[in-house]
Design an enzyme around this catalytic site. Structure first.
Site, short mmCIF file in Angstrom:
data_model
loop_
_atom_site.label_atom_id
_atom_site.label_comp_id
_atom_site.label_asym_id
_atom_site.label_seq_id
_atom_site.Cartn_x
_atom_site.Cartn_y
_atom_site.Cartn_z
N HIS A 82 -46.14 75.96 8.02
CA HIS A 82 -46.25 74.78 8.89
C HIS A 82 -47.70 74.26 8.89
O HIS A 82 -47.94 73.06 8.90
CB HIS A 82 -45.88 75.14 10.33
CG HIS A 82 -44.45 75.54 10.50
ND1 HIS A 82 -44.08 76.83 10.80
CD2 HIS A 82 -43.31 74.82 10.40
CE1 HIS A 82 -42.77 76.89 10.89
NE2 HIS A 82 -42.27 75.69 10.65
N GLN A 103 -28.37 71.44 14.92
CA GLN A 103 -28.36 71.91 13.52
C GLN A 103 -27.99 73.39 13.40
O GLN A 103 -28.06 73.95 12.32
CB GLN A 103 -29.69 71.60 12.82
CG GLN A 103 -30.89 72.38 13.30
CD GLN A 103 -32.18 71.85 12.70
OE1 GLN A 103 -32.69 70.81 13.10
NE2 GLN A 103 -32.72 72.55 11.71
N GLY A 160 -41.58 70.62 4.27
CA GLY A 160 -41.81 71.64 3.27
C GLY A 160 -40.81 71.56 2.12
O GLY A 160 -39.63 71.25 2.32
N LYS A 195 -39.79 74.13 0.62
CA LYS A 195 -38.90 75.30 0.69
C LYS A 195 -37.50 74.87 1.13
O LYS A 195 -36.51 75.33 0.61
CB LYS A 195 -39.44 76.36 1.65
CG LYS A 195 -38.58 77.63 1.61
CD LYS A 195 -39.02 78.68 2.57
CE LYS A 195 -38.63 78.39 3.97
NZ LYS A 195 -37.18 78.44 4.21
N SER A 254 -41.19 81.80 6.16
CA SER A 254 -40.10 81.19 6.93
C SER A 254 -40.11 81.78 8.32
O SER A 254 -40.40 82.98 8.47
CB SER A 254 -38.76 81.50 6.25
OG SER A 254 -37.69 81.29 7.15
N SER A 255 -39.79 80.98 9.32
CA SER A 255 -39.72 81.52 10.69
C SER A 255 -38.66 82.62 10.76
O SER A 255 -38.74 83.52 11.59
CB SER A 255 -39.38 80.41 11.67
OG SER A 255 -40.30 79.36 11.52
#
Ligand code: PAF
Length: 297
Positions: A37, A61, A147, A149, A185-186
């Site tokens: 981020h 989501q 991102g 990703k 990634s979170s």
């Protein structure tokens, strides 16, 4: 750093900036900020006078209530990270403003939302497109950063912004990786300790396919077979391994003849008992020029 907690305050700030001729960049996030981020913040800073970062865990989501509940939330650490990186505005809109009572408007990007992650997460990209549209329309930035990703998300946001004439430049920012190769990634925070080495199989799979492609292997099925190898060897459960056109996300032809997206998703054991963490990663494979020339002949 300003901390704004309403859409009205964000809009008013954006109007002031526009009146002063200053460019605003928005970095939409769901919090649990990591270096990936912060790379978005840096990319935003390079192109704008003022950087706003939104934090909103978007219920629309998440197709699974347990997944939404498990999503990491750490507001004070996130605000500290924003301050340290020079974010100008942290914007934390309340759910009741983004989804007011009686809301019934949704954004669907029909073809881009269905393949890849859309298959195992029905409704996910409708939720993403809708909330990103709301964030962009409320904040009215000139630039927004996402991102690479989350490649499918980036492709879908680009399409939505074009289709709806939103007038925002979308910047795709390269994936940030740990030294091990694991994409940040979170969701990595949710992995069981023992699953970390397994999770590395995703970047190994991308590397193996990329090397094979560079050596001249351009067959779609052969490359997919190579990519599946490290994931199977790690004992992870593959969700998908696919080769697709980077813009339309249409399936790749049997023999690659242009840059092609290799997208992977797999499930890994979670720290929480009886749960799994789904991670994604991707790379663009570029076939050697000789193969492309071969096709043009
Ligand atoms: O990538 C994310 O964190 C989210 O999908 C986004 C773009 C902030 C929308 O909720």
């Amino acid at each position: 750093m300003e901390v704004l907690r309403s859409t009205g305050a964000m809009r008013a700030r954006s109007q002031e900036l526009a009146a002063a001729g200053r460019r605003l960049a928005l970095v939409p996030t769901m919090g649990a900020l990591h270096q990936g981020h912060l790379a978005l913040v840096d990319a935003a800073r390079a192109q704008a006078d003022c950087v706003a970062l939104s934090i909103f865990v978007n219920p629309a989501q998440f197709e699974d209530a347990a997944d939404l509940a498990a999503y990491p939330r750490c507001e004070s650490a996130d605000l500290a990270a924003c301050r340290a990186r020079g974010v100008d505005i942290a914007w934390l809109p309340p759910a009741a403003e983004l989804y007011p009572e009686g809301a019934q408007t949704w954004v669907e990007v029909r073809e881009l939302q269905t393949p890849l992650c859309g298959r195992s997460r029905p409704g996910h990209f409708r939720g993403v497109a809708t909330v990103v549209a709301k964030l962009l329309l409320a904040a009215r930035p000139q630039i927004a950063c996402f991102g690479q990703k989350d490649y499918q998300q980036l492709a879908l946001v680009r399409r939505m912004v074009r289709d709806l004439h939103m007038g925002v430049s979308i910047i795709g920012v390269p994936t940030v990786r740990e030294a091990s190769g694991l994409a940040l990634s979170s969701r990595n925070a949710l992995l069981a300790k023992c699953a970390r080495p397994q999770a590395l199989s995703l970047s190994r799979a991308l590397g193996a396919a990329e090397r094979a492609c560079a050596r001249g292997e351009h067959g779609r099925e052969a490359l997919l077979h190579i990519a599946r190898g490290p994931i199977a060897a790690a004992g992870a459960a593959l969700d998908y391994a696919e080769l697709r056109c980077p813009e339309s996300l249409a399936p790749a032809p049997p023999v690659l003849c242009a840059p092609t997206l290799l997208a992977l998703a797999a499930f890994f054991p979670a720290a929480a008992p009886a749960q799994r963490v789904r991670l994604i990663d991707n790379r663009i494979l570029t076939p050697a020029p000789s193969a492309r020339a071969g096709r043009e002949d």
